[in-house]
Design a protein around this motif. Sequence first.
Motif, PDB file in Angstrom:
ATOM      1  N   GLN A   1       0.761  -1.083  -0.011  1.00 58.78           N
ATOM      2  CA  GLN A   1      -0.111   0.162   0.015  1.00 58.78           C
ATOM      3  C   GLN A   1       0.863   1.032  -0.019  1.00 58.78           C
ATOM      4  N   ALA A   2       1.578   1.177  -1.386  1.00 59.58           N
ATOM      5  CA  ALA A   2       2.571   2.397  -1.096  1.00 59.58           C
ATOM      6  C   ALA A   2       2.091   3.828  -1.664  1.00 59.58           C
ATOM      7  N   PHE A   3       0.924   4.005  -2.132  1.00 58.31           N
ATOM      8  CA  PHE A   3       0.609   5.060  -2.738  1.00 58.31           C
ATOM      9  C   PHE A   3      -0.726   5.616  -1.923  1.00 58.31           C
ATOM     10  N   SER A   4      -0.763   6.933  -1.813  1.00 60.73           N
ATOM     11  CA  SER A   4      -1.841   7.530  -1.170  1.00 60.73           C
ATOM     12  C   SER A   4      -1.993   8.908  -1.607  1.00 60.73           C
ATOM     13  N   SER A   5      -3.043   9.565  -1.373  1.00 63.87           N
ATOM     14  CA  SER A   5      -3.308  11.086  -1.649  1.00 63.87           C
ATOM     15  C   SER A   5      -3.574  11.653  -0.652  1.00 63.87           C
ATOM     16  N   PRO A   6      -2.532  12.373   0.352  1.00 66.43           N
ATOM     17  CA  PRO A   6      -2.912  12.684   1.476  1.00 66.43           C
ATOM     18  C   PRO A   6      -3.806  13.834   1.858  1.00 66.43           C
ATOM     19  N   ASN A   7      -3.957  14.854   0.893  1.00 70.46           N
ATOM     20  CA  ASN A   7      -4.750  15.806   0.950  1.00 70.46           C
ATOM     21  C   ASN A   7      -6.279  15.500   0.631  1.00 70.46           C
TER      22      ASN A   7
ATOM     23  N   GLY B   1       6.016  26.373   5.126  1.00 68.80           N
ATOM     24  CA  GLY B   1       6.716  27.012   3.987  1.00 68.80           C
ATOM     25  C   GLY B   1       7.512  28.175   4.417  1.00 68.80           C
ATOM     26  N   HIS B   2       8.458  27.923   5.490  1.00 73.51           N
ATOM     27  CA  HIS B   2       9.329  28.719   6.167  1.00 73.51           C
ATOM     28  C   HIS B   2      10.758  28.334   5.855  1.00 73.51           C
ATOM     29  N   LEU B   3      11.678  29.321   6.007  1.00 73.37           N
ATOM     30  CA  LEU B   3      13.142  29.277   5.854  1.00 73.37           C
ATOM     31  C   LEU B   3      13.748  30.155   6.980  1.00 73.37           C
ATOM     32  N   SER B   4      15.165  29.431   7.253  1.00 77.40           N
ATOM     33  CA  SER B   4      15.851  30.025   8.150  1.00 77.40           C
ATOM     34  C   SER B   4      16.234  31.454   7.751  1.00 77.40           C
TER      35      SER B   4
ATOM     36  N   GLY C   1      -0.802  18.617   3.883  1.00 76.12           N
ATOM     37  CA  GLY C   1      -1.065  19.926   4.097  1.00 76.12           C
ATOM     38  C   GLY C   1      -0.385  21.061   3.078  1.00 76.12           C
ATOM     39  N   SER C   2      -0.894  22.127   3.378  1.00 74.73           N
ATOM     40  CA  SER C   2      -0.466  23.472   2.323  1.00 74.73           C
ATOM     41  C   SER C   2       0.428  24.108   3.193  1.00 74.73           C
ATOM     42  N   THR C   3       1.037  25.028   2.182  1.00 74.05           N
ATOM     43  CA  THR C   3       1.799  26.146   2.792  1.00 74.05           C
ATOM     44  C   THR C   3       0.622  27.271   3.379  1.00 74.05           C
TER      45      THR C   3
ATOM     46  N   ALA D   1       3.568  27.278  -2.539  1.00 73.59           N
ATOM     47  CA  ALA D   1       3.380  26.269  -3.420  1.00 73.59           C
ATOM     48  C   ALA D   1       1.639  25.756  -3.179  1.00 73.59           C
ATOM     49  N   GLY D   2       1.189  26.158  -2.014  1.00 72.34           N
ATOM     50  CA  GLY D   2      -0.303  25.699  -1.637  1.00 72.34           C
ATOM     51  C   GLY D   2       0.038  24.205  -1.230  1.00 72.34           C
ATOM     52  N   PHE D   3      -1.095  23.411  -1.650  1.00 73.74           N
ATOM     53  CA  PHE D   3      -1.066  21.977  -1.711  1.00 73.74           C
ATOM     54  C   PHE D   3       0.101  21.434  -2.585  1.00 73.74           C
ATOM     55  N   ALA D   4       0.695  21.959  -3.366  1.00 76.70           N
ATOM     56  CA  ALA D   4       1.582  21.188  -4.506  1.00 76.70           C
ATOM     57  C   ALA D   4       2.960  20.762  -3.509  1.00 76.70           C
ATOM     58  N   CYS D   5       3.189  19.499  -3.728  1.00 80.31           N
ATOM     59  CA  CYS D   5       4.443  19.024  -2.924  1.00 80.31           C
ATOM     60  C   CYS D   5       5.738  19.384  -3.760  1.00 80.31           C
ATOM     61  N   PRO D   6       6.887  19.687  -3.282  1.00 77.62           N
ATOM     62  CA  PRO D   6       8.078  20.244  -3.826  1.00 77.62           C
ATOM     63  C   PRO D   6       8.238  19.520  -5.055  1.00 77.62           C
ATOM     64  N   ARG D   7       8.018  18.233  -5.472  1.00 77.13           N
ATOM     65  CA  ARG D   7       8.602  17.596  -6.575  1.00 77.13           C
ATOM     66  C   ARG D   7       7.580  18.000  -7.582  1.00 77.13           C
ATOM     67  N   LYS D   8       6.273  18.007  -7.326  1.00 77.57           N
ATOM     68  CA  LYS D   8       5.339  18.319  -8.175  1.00 77.57           C
ATOM     69  C   LYS D   8       5.343  19.964  -8.610  1.00 77.57           C
ATOM     70  N   ALA D   9       5.832  20.658  -7.804  1.00 76.63           N
ATOM     71  CA  ALA D   9       5.955  22.149  -7.962  1.00 76.63           C
ATOM     72  C   ALA D   9       6.985  22.309  -8.976  1.00 76.63           C
ATOM     73  N   ARG D  10       8.042  21.534  -8.646  1.00 81.08           N
ATOM     74  CA  ARG D  10       9.258  21.535  -9.651  1.00 81.08           C
ATOM     75  C   ARG D  10       8.877  21.375 -11.142  1.00 81.08           C
ATOM     76  N   ILE D  11       8.028  20.353 -11.252  1.00 85.42           N
ATOM     77  CA  ILE D  11       7.729  19.745 -12.557  1.00 85.42           C
ATOM     78  C   ILE D  11       6.625  20.780 -13.312  1.00 85.42           C
ATOM     79  N   LEU D  12       5.909  21.506 -12.310  1.00 87.51           N
ATOM     80  CA  LEU D  12       4.825  22.653 -12.885  1.00 87.51           C
ATOM     81  C   LEU D  12       5.811  23.815 -13.568  1.00 87.51           C
ATOM     82  N   LEU D  13       6.738  24.047 -12.490  1.00 80.26           N
ATOM     83  CA  LEU D  13       7.731  25.465 -12.899  1.00 80.26           C
ATOM     84  C   LEU D  13       8.494  25.041 -14.166  1.00 80.26           C
ATOM     85  N   TRP D  14       9.119  23.696 -14.498  1.00 77.73           N
ATOM     86  CA  TRP D  14       9.767  23.316 -15.384  1.00 77.73           C
ATOM     87  C   TRP D  14       8.849  23.671 -16.710  1.00 77.73           C
ATOM     88  N   LEU D  15       7.685  22.958 -16.592  1.00 78.38           N
ATOM     89  CA  LEU D  15       6.860  22.908 -17.941  1.00 78.38           C
ATOM     90  C   LEU D  15       6.236  24.552 -18.090  1.00 78.38           C
ATOM     91  N   LEU D  16       5.911  25.309 -17.263  1.00 77.76           N
ATOM     92  CA  LEU D  16       5.712  26.742 -17.383  1.00 77.76           C
ATOM     93  C   LEU D  16       6.783  27.469 -18.201  1.00 77.76           C
TER      94      LEU D  16
END
Length: 329
Positions: free
Chosen positions: A170-176, A243-246, A271-273, A295-310
């Motif tokens: 059961q490796a796959f889920s849709s957390p949100n 969604g916080h940084l040092s 969760g969301s930012t 990014a909202g609900f977009a996880c970092p990996r999916k956000a990277r793909i979105l940005l690359w395509l845009l």
Amino acid sequence: MNLPKLAIASLGGTVSMQARTAGEGVVPTVSGATLLASIPELRSHAHVTVETLGMLPSASLDFEYLLSVLCWAKYQIEQGAVGVVITQGTDTLEEAATFFDLLWDHDEPLVLTGAMRSAAQAGADGPGNLLDACRVGLAEKSRRRGVQVVMSGQIHLAQAVRKSDSMGLQAFSSPNMGPTGLLTEGAVRYLHPARQRNVLPSPKHTTHKVALLQATLSADTLLLENILALGYEGLVIAGFGAGHLSETWTEAIDAIADKIPVIVATRCGSGSTARSTYGFKGGEIDLIQRGASMAGFACPRKARILLWLLIGCQRQDDLARYLKEDIRF
């Protein structure tokens, strides 16, 4: 009998893996035709064409290769297929599904599946997952739902699904939002209605690079400070919490966000930012003021793909629209 046409492509992955000799690790060796032979009952439901497009572990897939697979899939629809199924490794399944979904402009379903157990293991899940994926691909109610992932009797939206266990069945889920559908007694049952989708055109150029960095406790800023010099055209940061940084990372954001798009996502598993809760230096309010996008609900990996395509189709200005909270990732 006039059966519907279904197209299947095999890219490799665990679903196609066996050991060449006893005691060795498994590698991709099983063709798409052999996988299809493991589910003979499908022949009575569809006229099936199957092609082996690759024999790769999914960690070795790349955007250029996925674009060629997408062209193959679109051609199958033009030739009359009512649905397309792709088998691949699970390590990058969530990312490939997101990539395809952002570019899939057909009403017919594109379904991705794989396996957590190799073809040689007792209880191999590949045949069952493939049969379920084919059922989803053939179902009339699967139309206008874009790209979906079918694993372990569950149907997941491409933008929502994540691999959340490294080796468990059961490796796959849709957390949100949970799975969008289930397969019960061989029937496809959807739990949510089809949603409006925003599809991008095929990228005009593909040589650009988008970096993904993860914020960690006491992390240095060496890579961050050299992002522009290294030639990256976009940056995604998997930030702490909402969604916080040092403070040290935050100070580097000003110069970067002035030159290239910067997205801050959450490194948490769900969760969301935030957008307007935390006011400290490095909080989301501060980062937005510095030019970063949350990014909202977009996880970092999916956000990277979105940005690359845009960036690839020169639609960076649409980033905020694609990161809206009502577009679920």
